[in-house]
Design a protein around this motif. Structure first.
Motif, mmCIF file in Angstrom:
data_model
loop_
_atom_site.group_PDB
_atom_site.id
_atom_site.type_symbol
_atom_site.label_atom_id
_atom_site.label_comp_id
_atom_site.label_asym_id
_atom_site.label_seq_id
_atom_site.Cartn_x
_atom_site.Cartn_y
_atom_site.Cartn_z
ATOM 1 N N LEU A 14 7.160 -5.936 -62.680
ATOM 2 C CA LEU A 14 7.397 -5.078 -63.847
ATOM 3 C C LEU A 14 8.833 -4.560 -63.863
ATOM 4 N N ARG A 15 9.397 -4.319 -62.701
ATOM 5 C CA ARG A 15 10.799 -3.876 -62.653
ATOM 6 C C ARG A 15 11.736 -5.018 -63.020
ATOM 7 N N GLU A 16 11.387 -6.228 -62.610
ATOM 8 C CA GLU A 16 12.229 -7.393 -62.854
ATOM 9 C C GLU A 16 12.206 -7.828 -64.321
ATOM 10 N N TYR A 17 11.019 -7.890 -64.915
ATOM 11 C CA TYR A 17 10.867 -8.408 -66.269
ATOM 12 C C TYR A 17 10.737 -7.330 -67.332
ATOM 13 N N GLY A 18 10.638 -6.095 -66.943
ATOM 14 C CA GLY A 18 10.437 -5.027 -67.908
ATOM 15 C C GLY A 18 8.977 -4.621 -67.961
ATOM 16 N N SER A 19 8.642 -3.832 -68.917
ATOM 17 C CA SER A 19 7.299 -3.253 -68.987
ATOM 18 C C SER A 19 6.256 -4.258 -69.469
#
Length: 86
Positions: free
Chosen positions: A41-46
């Motif tokens: 989730l941090r890498e690709y967004g929410s």
């Protein structure tokens, strides 16, 4: 390691959401991703961002009971067609 855990650890957020949003409501999908690969989730967004991208692209559409449904442009991700986790 379970099949779901391997998928969440190895695939992109959009590919995970493309399949699992058809089977699990958002809170369950969020919990599944956070428990197996919170970095995703941090890498690709929410997770909401992934839903928005996929709905805009026609891959997913709003469904009923908290589930998405296949949109007109839905296509099985490579990990499914290649049967990587069978």
């Amino acid at each position: 390691m379970s099949t779901v855990e391997m998928i969440v650890k190895n695939e992109s957020l959009d590919d995970i959401v493309t399949v699992f949003a058809l089977l699990k409501p958002t809170p369950h999908l969020d919990m599944m991703i956070r428990s197996h690969n919170p970095e995703l989730l941090r890498e690709y967004g929410s997770l909401e961002g992934a839903y928005a991208r996929l709905i805009k692209a026609g891959v997913l559409a709003n469904g009923e009971n908290g589930l998405a449904r296949k949109g007109p442009n839905w296509k099985a991700p490579a990990y499914m067609t290649e049967k990587r986790y069978v």
